[in-house]
Design a protein around this motif. Structure first.
Motif, mmCIF file in Angstrom:
data_model
loop_
_atom_site.group_PDB
_atom_site.id
_atom_site.type_symbol
_atom_site.label_atom_id
_atom_site.label_comp_id
_atom_site.label_asym_id
_atom_site.label_seq_id
_atom_site.Cartn_x
_atom_site.Cartn_y
_atom_site.Cartn_z
ATOM 1 N N GLY A 40 32.527 38.963 44.684
ATOM 2 C CA GLY A 40 31.996 40.066 43.883
ATOM 3 C C GLY A 40 32.992 41.198 43.664
ATOM 4 O O GLY A 40 32.654 42.218 43.072
ATOM 5 N N VAL A 41 34.214 41.038 44.174
ATOM 6 C CA VAL A 41 35.215 42.108 44.055
ATOM 7 C C VAL A 41 36.315 41.673 43.085
ATOM 8 O O VAL A 41 37.045 40.719 43.358
ATOM 9 C CB VAL A 41 35.844 42.433 45.431
ATOM 10 N N SER A 42 36.408 42.340 41.958
ATOM 11 C CA SER A 42 37.502 41.967 41.052
ATOM 12 C C SER A 42 38.550 43.069 41.058
ATOM 13 O O SER A 42 38.237 44.253 40.939
ATOM 14 C CB SER A 42 36.971 41.689 39.641
ATOM 15 N N ILE A 43 39.796 42.665 41.233
ATOM 16 C CA ILE A 43 40.880 43.638 41.325
ATOM 17 C C ILE A 43 41.707 43.618 40.045
ATOM 18 O O ILE A 43 41.459 42.805 39.152
ATOM 19 C CB ILE A 43 41.767 43.369 42.569
ATOM 20 N N LEU A 44 42.652 44.550 39.960
ATOM 21 C CA LEU A 44 43.412 44.724 38.723
ATOM 22 C C LEU A 44 44.571 43.741 38.593
ATOM 23 O O LEU A 44 44.931 43.322 37.497
ATOM 24 C CB LEU A 44 43.966 46.161 38.669
#
Lengths: 328, 328
Positions: A40-44
């Motif tokens: 659920g964590v999307s990074i750049l």
């Protein structure tokens, strides 16, 4: 070879570290660790894995420095010592009163693991602390002043949000210009809390809340507001979002001191910061000190350090020769 | 036990060091060395010997750090390497272009003697250099600005004194306020020499001198004045003595930089000094670094260092524990 950085905790600070790494060509982001479900964590950054915090140990040999981006209240006192046994670590621990205890815990763990831990990195503690130290060493007879702001205090904003009838709020800490000027003029004033800073609050009320009661409760809140001149503005949710969603901050560190056989000469040293984004600036400091941690560890150092213990050259990508040529 | 300091060269800087030592309870002045006849040199501190510079070698075991207070043009290039073989030394070498060469010479001598030499200590080079380094390490994408003044430039005052018809003169370097403001506003201006500083000259004429000709000659002097907006005031000798006998100086180091994934946030770091006495402030920095040299040497270090190589904690009388408790 790049310095491989791990980010532990992916909030404002973690995202700031991610951005800062991209600005430093000798570093790369190796992985981000989170307590949340990684899915659920999307990074750049493209192609970099997001992992469960419990799997961090598996990265022991794939990460050169782990930057801990948790909070000082409960996360860091536990996390920094824990991870300092496995990784070179950097944190921004900012509970001033508990620094000696935190230092001792991180020192023991880092020495056990043969790692370097640098704690309390950022701007205050951090760059402001450094400027206090330098200025005190140069002018042993003098007076120190620290002013914060204009900027958003997260702690004070949170305190307002806990007041009954408040839906959302943002609090700005503002240095009193006339007090700053008195210091700059060498008047060496003795300043009370009230004379140094004012507090300005932008508050969105719950429907049907009693504005007068809310204002009274904010202004008389002990520790947070009762010792300050506080202004409360009631605004709409839209206006709060539109005009007050940034996290600016900054401040001033000043020392005025005397020299001369009869102390006949006055001097003023002033350091100031004006920051659009408090977390991104803090992150940029963390990343510079990650470089220092990597180098110190490469030289065989271990144990806990603070910004006081790090020679400035360790922070720069440039060699000693280049630094002397271009910046001295 | 006190740190025993020697002063080599007793002009404005040497006298400033003498005053600064009195403000640091862990130090004592051991001796002053001069090229002049010692009998003709009276110092401020009671009971301290004034010696011939040629007798310095006899003090090898009675002085912990020798502070070299000569000039950068001819004294220090020769003296610092020479004395670094016998003593831990500090100098304020400020010919920026020749620092690499000076560093190499002092490094070889200090290593040969097993001593520590710290060069280019003061405020520029010195504290300004440190601030450039820290700010560049934190904000790798940005722009640097250094402004000097308002303050007396000894070199420019000397240049005016060499003009025919000039009896005495004092020159002030003044930063252009609007340029400073543009930098502070984050406009990142490209500034020419003329746009950054103005020069104000107070000139006492010889009797019968041609004021117009003197003014013209000053304003068109290459390197010193021709690239600046220069103002020339003719005043009496009394007025020069009365109003312009101080040696104030100061300046500003700024870096503005961007952070964020799309570089959407701006930050400004500013360091400034406002000094009643340029030599006394420089001396105060020299003395703080003398403490560092003493400690580094006690730990077995040797060779040449600059302010970039010295961990801040070495400058302070306080222990690491005290520093963390009171200044972090």
């Amino acid at each position: 070879m790049s310095i491989r950085i791990g980010i532990l905790g992916y909030g404002n600070l973690g995202r700031g570290v991610e951005c800062a790494i991209r600005q430093n060509s000798d570093m790369e982001l190796a992985a981000v660790f989170t307590r949340r479900d990684p899915a659920g964590v999307s990074i750049l950054t493209e192609g970099v894995p997001v992992c469960q915090i419990d799997d961090a140990a598996e990265w022991k040999d794939k990460i050169d420095v782990m930057i801990l981006c948790g909070g000082s209240a409960t996360d860091l006192p536990e996390q920094t010592p824990k991870f300092a046994e496995m990784f070179n670590v950097i944190d921004s621990f900012d509970t001033h009163a508990r620094i000696p205890e935190h230092f001792a815990n991180v020192d023991a763990a880092a020495k056990k693991g043969g790692k370097v831990g640098i704690i309390s990195v950022g701007w205050d503690p951090g760059m402001f602390s450094l400027n206090r130290l330098y200025a005190n060493a140069i002018l042993p007879e003098g007076k120190d002043y620290t002013f914060w702001g204009k900027g958003v205090s997260q702690g004070h904003s949170d305190a307002i949000r806990r007041v009954e009838g408040v839906k959302d709020a943002k609090q700005y800490t503002i240095p009193v210009e006339s007090a700053l000027e008195a210091v700059r003029n060498g008047e060496n004033p003795d300043l009370t809390t009230r004379e140094k800073h004012t507090r300005e609050c932008f508050v969105v009320l719950e429907e049907g809340a009693d504005a007068e009661k809310v204002e009274e409760e904010i202004k008389t809140m002990p520790n947070y507001f009762s010792d300050y001149d506080t202004t409360v503005h009631f605004i709409s949710e839209e206006e709060l979002k539109e005009k007050h969603s940034g996290i600016p901050h900054g401040g001033f560190v000043l020392r005025s001191g005397k020299t001369g056989w009869e102390k006949e000469n006055s001097h003023l040293i002033e350091y100031s910061l004006k920051l659009d984004s408090n977390p991104e600036f803090t992150s940029s400091v963390l990343v510079a000190y990650a470089r220092a941690a990597f180098r110190l560890a490469s030289e065989g150092a271990s144990g806990c350090k603070t910004v006081f213990d790090i020679a400035p050259a360790y922070l720069s990508q440039k060699s000693g020769e280049e630094l002397r040529k271009t910046m001295l």
